[in-house]
Every structure is written in C-alpha cells, then in structure tokens.
Design a protein around this motif. Structure first.
Motif, mmCIF file in Angstrom:
data_model
loop_
_atom_site.group_PDB
_atom_site.id
_atom_site.type_symbol
_atom_site.label_atom_id
_atom_site.label_comp_id
_atom_site.label_asym_id
_atom_site.label_seq_id
_atom_site.Cartn_x
_atom_site.Cartn_y
_atom_site.Cartn_z
ATOM 1 N N UNK A 220 -82.077 8.240 -8.187
ATOM 2 C CA UNK A 220 -82.625 7.028 -7.589
ATOM 3 C C UNK A 220 -81.893 6.728 -6.282
ATOM 4 N N UNK A 221 -82.585 6.151 -5.292
ATOM 5 C CA UNK A 221 -81.934 5.876 -4.002
ATOM 6 C C UNK A 221 -80.874 4.791 -4.117
ATOM 7 N N UNK A 222 -79.804 4.957 -3.365
ATOM 8 C CA UNK A 222 -78.732 3.966 -3.373
ATOM 9 C C UNK A 222 -77.901 4.153 -2.110
ATOM 10 N N UNK A 223 -77.362 3.076 -1.613
ATOM 11 C CA UNK A 223 -76.433 3.160 -0.480
ATOM 12 C C UNK A 223 -75.331 2.117 -0.671
ATOM 13 N N UNK A 224 -75.643 0.842 -0.386
ATOM 14 C CA UNK A 224 -74.617 -0.191 -0.564
ATOM 15 C C UNK A 224 -74.149 -0.248 -2.012
ATOM 16 N N UNK A 225 -75.075 -0.033 -2.941
ATOM 17 C CA UNK A 225 -74.735 -0.091 -4.356
ATOM 18 C C UNK A 225 -74.415 1.282 -4.950
ATOM 19 N N UNK A 226 -74.040 2.238 -4.120
ATOM 20 C CA UNK A 226 -73.637 3.556 -4.615
ATOM 21 C C UNK A 226 -72.248 3.432 -5.246
ATOM 22 N N UNK A 227 -72.202 3.409 -6.572
ATOM 23 C CA UNK A 227 -70.936 3.153 -7.259
ATOM 24 C C UNK A 227 -69.938 4.290 -7.102
ATOM 25 N N UNK A 228 -70.418 5.474 -6.729
ATOM 26 C CA UNK A 228 -69.483 6.555 -6.463
ATOM 27 C C UNK A 228 -68.551 6.226 -5.310
ATOM 28 N N UNK A 229 -69.063 5.535 -4.299
ATOM 29 C CA UNK A 229 -68.232 5.105 -3.174
ATOM 30 C C UNK A 229 -67.168 4.111 -3.644
ATOM 31 N N UNK A 230 -67.573 3.189 -4.526
ATOM 32 C CA UNK A 230 -66.635 2.180 -5.025
ATOM 33 C C UNK A 230 -65.560 2.821 -5.899
ATOM 34 N N UNK A 231 -65.948 3.802 -6.693
ATOM 35 C CA UNK A 231 -64.975 4.506 -7.534
ATOM 36 C C UNK A 231 -63.924 5.204 -6.673
ATOM 37 N N UNK A 232 -64.382 5.894 -5.642
ATOM 38 C CA UNK A 232 -63.469 6.613 -4.761
ATOM 39 C C UNK A 232 -62.484 5.668 -4.092
ATOM 40 N N UNK A 233 -62.973 4.539 -3.585
ATOM 41 C CA UNK A 233 -62.100 3.609 -2.882
ATOM 42 C C UNK A 233 -61.247 2.785 -3.836
ATOM 43 N N UNK A 234 -61.758 2.525 -5.044
ATOM 44 C CA UNK A 234 -60.964 1.769 -6.018
ATOM 45 C C UNK A 234 -59.687 2.510 -6.384
ATOM 46 N N UNK A 235 -59.736 3.839 -6.337
ATOM 47 C CA UNK A 235 -58.538 4.630 -6.623
ATOM 48 C C UNK A 235 -57.440 4.372 -5.595
#
Length: 384
Positions: A220-235
C-alpha cells in the motif's frame, strides 16, 4: 466565573498544570542532543505504559493517523481483512480499509453491544487457506461506552496463525490493562489527548516483529506514515520529520506522573471512577447504554428516556461549566456521555454527579431522590 471549564468528555481530556507548564518552555532543536535525550526517556516510558519491548513509534498526528499508519504499513491492495464494527470508530476503520482497496469484511454488533468473539472465531476457523491478513478492532468504543473483549478475539487471531491483529487502543491505553507483549498484539495505536493527559497532536504505534515481517512485502502507498522511516530514526532517538517538540515536553512530564502513580493504581483509579459514575447514574434512574460487564473505562453513555439529552448537556455547560459529550451518528440527541479518562479524580466525579443532579432537578426530572446519585458514587469511592 471564567476559567473554570471542566471537561468530562472522552477527549481532549483534562491536562495537569505541570504538563501545561512543560509545554510553555521554549522549543529546542529537534536534531539536538538534548532533544534526543528527551526522546530516549519518553520512548522508554511509553514502552513501560504499553508493557512492551516492541518498537514504539511517535507520530505528529491524531489517533486516526496512528490507525491509518497501522493499516497501510502492513497490508497490500486486495488483502482480506476483518473489521469489528459496533460504533463510530469501528466503522471508521472499515472506511479507511475501503479507501485503500482492501477486501473489507465487517463483523458487526448493535451500537451499545460488544463485538461477539465467536463471530471472529467462526470466520477465522473457516479461513483454511489463510486469506485473512488482518483483524482490526476498536478496544474501547467511546461512541457507545463499550469495551470489547480484546483478549478473546486476540486468542482466535493467534490460533489462525497468519492474520495480524491491529488494535485501536486510543481510549483504553492508560486506563485499562493492555499487556501488549503478553498478548502478542501486532499493532497497537493510541492518541495523546486521551489517557496520556496531554493536548491533541501526537499518536503512538507499537509494532511487533510479526508485523515488521508483513511490512517487508506490504504494497500500500505510504510516505509520511511510512513506519519504516520512524523505526530507523527511533533507533537514534529522533524522528524522520519535524516532531511536535512542545508536545514531547508535555509527554515527558505526563509519563513521569504516570510512572509515579504506577500502572496498577492507574487502572484501579479508572475502574473506581467508572463504577462510581455508573452507580450514580443508576441511582438517578437514568438508563445506561452499555452493560456493566462491557463498560468502557473512558466514558459512560447515558440514554435518558424522560428528559432530553441535549438539554442536560446544555444546562451542565451553561450553569456549571461542565462539558459532557453528546451522541454521534444514529445516537445523536439520544445519549450524553460522561468522561472519566486520564487526569480525572474522585472529586471530579462527585462534582459532576452533584451538578447533574441539580441539572435534572432544574429540568423537572423527578425520578430519583435528590442526593441519591452523589451517595451512590461516594459509596463506591469509599470502598474501592
């Protein structure tokens, strides 16, 4: 008198003074070491509240944003999903699924009644080819004041083996016990203006390892809500996009308050306030929409049959500066809802019930003995 407004709604909920003061601080750079230190503390405390060691991601969005993120990151167009619908928010998640081209199958219950776990069991057991990719439910359906049986539904999802369980805990997280890791919940979404005791603007998503496996193939399309980006930065104790810095300050303060109170005390307080409110309403002869065994800890929905619900709300606001919630959609004008979520105390409930009694008296409702509601609430508070 100005500035005495009392919110008794499911959100936004009252905000403690020290949390408001934390928000008043000057912003700091969101890429600074100082902010990363705060993010580390906040994330650790969020994991404590969620009872999880899974990834815990913070979005600058409402609870709806968290749920949409929870749906679009782990599914693909045409995927078959079961959505529990027994109120406004369950219906909303079905609409989100439809908007993204998922094969949405609703499991419904009458508004005011809980979802039937056996309907989920039957659908999941019949899926021998494992085409069901997710089960999406609202834990606390605040449009009706119903708490759905998350544990039993989750048990049937786990027995299926393939499907993810995606849970809206927007008005149950921080009010009732949700042991995320013990239950093996895959996606848990919530919002800041509820049990977290801060203003609207943040939402939170806990993500399991199984969900991340689904993420790897989801289309499914995602950009702002791409949780993979948040996971990477949360680390790295940061975020992929500009965070709501001052709301993070507020969250730091509110989570410190919650840790000082303790999980068991938080849950016990919400249970006490729920029982006190429901006992008071019964003592005033007013019908409740949801049964005791399925009562939400966030809100009590009342369906008066001898006095107008909107008139009650109007007098409570004008006379006592107490804001109650109204009904939504098919329940509009038929119910009023008393919130007892977040930064709410025994005193708040007693004040609200006393004001409700005075309101009923003013409106000519005589189906109770004046003081009966306060006495019933006080009895619960004294014994729990």
């Amino acid at each position: 008198m100005d500035n005495k407004l009392m919110l008794m709604i499911p959100g936004p909920t009252p905000v403690p003074e020290n949390v408001l003061l934390a928000m008043a601080k000057h912003p700091i750079g969101h890429r600074s070491g100082d902010f990363s230190t705060i993010m580390a503390e906040v994330t650790e405390n969020l994991k404590w509240l969620h009872q999880t060691q899974n990834d815990l991601l913070i979005l600058a969005a409402s609870g709806t944003g968290a749920m949409e993120a929870g749906i679009i990151n782990f599914l693909s167009p045409g995927d078959r999903v079961l959505v529990g619908c027994n109120g406004k928010f369950g219906e909303r998640w079905a609409e989100v699924c439809d908007a993204y081209g998922l094969k949405t199958e609703k499991i419904t219950a009458e508004w005011g009644k809980p979802l039937d776990p056996e309907q989920f069991r039957a659908a999941l057991e019949a899926d021998t080819t494992k085409t069901i990719k997710a089960v999406i439910i609202t834990h606390s359906e605040t449009s009706t004041g119903v708490l759905n049986d998350l544990a039993t539904i989750n048990h049937y999802v786990k027995a299926h083996g393939e499907a993810l369980i995606i849970v809206d805990t927007v008005t149950s997280l921080g009010a009732v016990n949700i042991p995320t890791d013990e239950l093996g919940l895959d996606v848990v979404a919530s919002g800041s203006q509820k049990g977290y005791m801060i203003p609207p603007g943040l939402s939170f998503v806990a993500v399991s390892a199984k969900a991340w496996q689904a993420y790897a193939t989801a289309k499914l399309p995602r950009f702002y809500f791409d949780l993979g980006k948040y996971k990477k930065d949360a680390a790295k104790n940061t975020t992929p996009f500009t965070p709501a810095i001052n709301l993070i300050f507020a969250l730091q303060a509110s989570l410190q308050m919650m840790k000082a109170e303790g999980l068991e005390n938080i849950f016990a307080r919400h249970q006490r306030l729920t029982q006190a409110t429901r006992s008071a309403v019964k003592a005033m002869g007013l019908p409740l929409l949801a049964a005791d065994e399925n009562a939400s800890a966030a809100i009590t929905a009342v369906m008066p049959d001898q006095v107008d619900a909107e008139k009650i709300r109007s007098v409570m606001k004008k006379r006592f500066d107490i804001v109650l919630a109204g009904g939504q959609d098919s329940l509009k004008g038929k119910i009023f809802r008393i919130g007892h979520l977040g930064f709410v105390s025994d005193r708040d409930i007693l004040a609200a019930i006393a004001s409700l009694e005075a309101t009923l008296q003013e409106l000519g409702y005589e189906n109770f003995a004046l003081g009966a509601g306060v006495a019933a609430a006080a009895k619960v508070i004294a014994t729990l």
